[in-house]
Design an enzyme around this catalytic site. Sequence first.
Site, PDB file in Angstrom:
ATOM      1  N   GLY B  17       0.838  -1.203   0.000  1.00  0.00           N
ATOM      2  CA  GLY B  17       0.000   0.000   0.000  1.00  0.00           C
ATOM      3  C   GLY B  17       0.871   1.250   0.000  1.00  0.00           C
ATOM      4  O   GLY B  17       0.597   2.215   0.714  1.00  0.00           O
ATOM      5  N   ASN B  92       1.595  -2.377   5.441  1.00  0.00           N
ATOM      6  CA  ASN B  92       0.869  -1.116   5.640  1.00  0.00           C
ATOM      7  C   ASN B  92      -0.542  -1.144   5.074  1.00  0.00           C
ATOM      8  O   ASN B  92      -1.431  -0.475   5.601  1.00  0.00           O
ATOM      9  CB  ASN B  92       1.673   0.016   4.984  1.00  0.00           C
ATOM     10  CG  ASN B  92       0.844   1.260   4.817  1.00  0.00           C
ATOM     11  OD1 ASN B  92       0.519   1.927   5.806  1.00  0.00           O
ATOM     12  ND2 ASN B  92       0.451   1.574   3.599  1.00  0.00           N
ATOM     13  N   SER B 146      -4.071   0.375  14.334  1.00  0.00           N
ATOM     14  CA  SER B 146      -4.705   1.691  14.294  1.00  0.00           C
ATOM     15  C   SER B 146      -5.240   1.975  15.680  1.00  0.00           C
ATOM     16  O   SER B 146      -5.559   1.043  16.433  1.00  0.00           O
ATOM     17  CB  SER B 146      -5.862   1.683  13.299  1.00  0.00           C
ATOM     18  OG  SER B 146      -6.711   2.793  13.522  1.00  0.00           O
ATOM     19  N   TYR B 159     -13.460  -2.900  10.844  1.00  0.00           N
ATOM     20  CA  TYR B 159     -12.118  -2.319  10.839  1.00  0.00           C
ATOM     21  C   TYR B 159     -11.438  -2.486  12.203  1.00  0.00           C
ATOM     22  O   TYR B 159     -10.266  -2.877  12.296  1.00  0.00           O
ATOM     23  CB  TYR B 159     -12.205  -0.843  10.457  1.00  0.00           C
ATOM     24  CG  TYR B 159     -10.884  -0.172  10.215  1.00  0.00           C
ATOM     25  CD1 TYR B 159     -10.061  -0.575   9.172  1.00  0.00           C
ATOM     26  CD2 TYR B 159     -10.457   0.882  11.021  1.00  0.00           C
ATOM     27  CE1 TYR B 159      -8.848   0.055   8.928  1.00  0.00           C
ATOM     28  CE2 TYR B 159      -9.260   1.517  10.787  1.00  0.00           C
ATOM     29  CZ  TYR B 159      -8.450   1.110   9.741  1.00  0.00           C
ATOM     30  OH  TYR B 159      -7.258   1.737   9.510  1.00  0.00           O
ATOM     31  N   ALA B 162     -10.310  -6.035  12.573  1.00  0.00           N
ATOM     32  CA  ALA B 162      -9.104  -6.317  11.787  1.00  0.00           C
ATOM     33  C   ALA B 162      -7.869  -5.735  12.471  1.00  0.00           C
ATOM     34  O   ALA B 162      -6.830  -6.388  12.569  1.00  0.00           O
ATOM     35  CB  ALA B 162      -9.243  -5.740  10.378  1.00  0.00           C
ATOM     36  N   LYS B 163      -7.985  -4.489  12.967  1.00  0.00           N
ATOM     37  CA  LYS B 163      -6.816  -3.820  13.528  1.00  0.00           C
ATOM     38  C   LYS B 163      -6.433  -4.389  14.894  1.00  0.00           C
ATOM     39  O   LYS B 163      -5.265  -4.351  15.285  1.00  0.00           O
ATOM     40  CB  LYS B 163      -7.061  -2.309  13.605  1.00  0.00           C
ATOM     41  CG  LYS B 163      -7.091  -1.653  12.220  1.00  0.00           C
ATOM     42  CD  LYS B 163      -5.806  -1.899  11.434  1.00  0.00           C
ATOM     43  CE  LYS B 163      -5.745  -1.120  10.134  1.00  0.00           C
ATOM     44  NZ  LYS B 163      -4.484  -1.388   9.394  1.00  0.00           N
ATOM     45  N   ILE B 192      -4.037  10.845  11.249  1.00  0.00           N
ATOM     46  CA  ILE B 192      -2.870  11.201  10.430  1.00  0.00           C
ATOM     47  C   ILE B 192      -3.402  11.783   9.122  1.00  0.00           C
ATOM     48  O   ILE B 192      -4.356  11.252   8.546  1.00  0.00           O
ATOM     49  CB  ILE B 192      -2.007   9.950  10.119  1.00  0.00           C
ATOM     50  CG1 ILE B 192      -1.576   9.231  11.400  1.00  0.00           C
ATOM     51  CG2 ILE B 192      -0.794  10.324   9.261  1.00  0.00           C
ATOM     52  CD1 ILE B 192      -0.600   9.963  12.287  1.00  0.00           C
TER      53      ILE B 192
END
Lengths: 253, 252
Positions: B17, B92, B146, B159, B162-163, B192
């Site tokens: 990525g 990433n 994350s 999400y 997953a993180k 970010i």
Amino acid sequence: MTGLFSHRRIFVSGAGNGIGLACVRRFIDAGASVACFDRDAEALDRLGTHFEKGKLSLSHGDVTSSDDVRRAMAKGADALGGLDGVVNAAGIDLLRNLEDTSDEEWRGIFAVNLDGPMRVCRAALPYLRTAGGGTIVNISSGAGLMPLKHRTAYSASKAGLQMFSKALAMEAADFGVRVNAICPGAVETGLLRSSIDAAPDPQQAYEAVRARYALARIAEPDEIAAAVLWLSSPESSYVTGVALAVDGGRTFH
Amino acid sequence: MEKPAGRFEGKIVMITGAGSGIGAGCASRFLSEGARVALIDREEEGLAQLTSAFPAEQVHAVAADCTDASAIAAFHRSATERFGPIDILVNNVGQSARERAGEFHRSDEDVWRFVLEVSLITAMRFSRLVAPKMRERGGRILNMSSDAAFAGDAGLVDYATAKMGIIGFTRSLARELAPFGVTVNAVAPGAIRTRAHDRVPAAVIDRIRQQTPAGFVGEPADVAAAICFLASDEARFITGQTLLIDGGRWMI
């Protein structure tokens, strides 16, 4: 990392030995000037002979005394022209089951490992504010993340130091000061050596300590100092309030 | 500020990525410190920008979908044939599918599968590709978690799963590879400034900034600095850890 710390002025408690000493070496190599504070006068003398005078300020005293800490901070800031960073490396260990732990021993551990960094940070903040910001790195311990047997006082004091660091990080962010903790595992220092030598079978005790870590070895002080420098550098400018384990893989924090 | 020069001279770094945001930030940083990099991204444009900014002999860039197992195997093969075995892997790639996000009770299984595939399974696949050689000669694996793993944001169940999965993967793989001189760590960035970030409503960004003691939104370079530290010899005793880079938003 040469030059990364040019013109940076760092106060290090427990600077005479072990992790503190490794930090002093690295900071000097990277161009910083360092105010060294330790209760071990001989170790301070050795520092004075090893490093260039202009880069060092030496103060003898104890982190358990607010007066000693304040005096050392003022002397260091005066000698170096201000302060941009603090490393709290002074700490003591106690291997003792709870029933045999006296009030004095309990308080003694907290006086050095938790009250000590509090006194140093409190005395340093006005100087860091004057400098327009700065960094604080407190040496906690993996034992503050994941307990060790027969170390109730030590583990509790180091866990306390982590939360102190985080709570201070909230407050100090307002004036550009970052506060982080590092949680080392076993490190080849006089502190570890005396704990091992005190065991009934030192060789077996050493092996037992080594076996706790996924990397199956004990750290060199310099490996902890490397992380201290990173957290004290602009490279970590968006990192504050973390407890970073540098422990060869025990706590998996 | 002087940057450590040539720290990654002679090192081969694979970044997934890598075409934009944090991945591109990492690629620039590794390149500027002397590494040769193998980059993969679905979009050709970002890769082309990096390729044109650095000497051609330093960059191996392939436009392909990171969720395509045979495409990434071919990418790994071409990269190692050209540069040699991978020293540092930066996992990433990841995506929140925020535009398709919604309440869990009405969520779509295909979206879960997409998010878990792109944000978790890809890290496992790439790691398995590099692990055999790393077991022989050491190495570094860096995974992208994350702060969403810790935050418990509503509407981002897949999400967050997953993180948080990335953190479990990091710890377990760290223990398995430690005897071979391989460290495995994760970073967990907060807000970010990236393309994905630009799509978040301004009111949400304002709220995040207010919750962040540092008082500002980070840059991809902030994350790249941490990745490069963890990938360096300086961090050889750090493994299995998750480092938050979030201006103090969570402090956990």
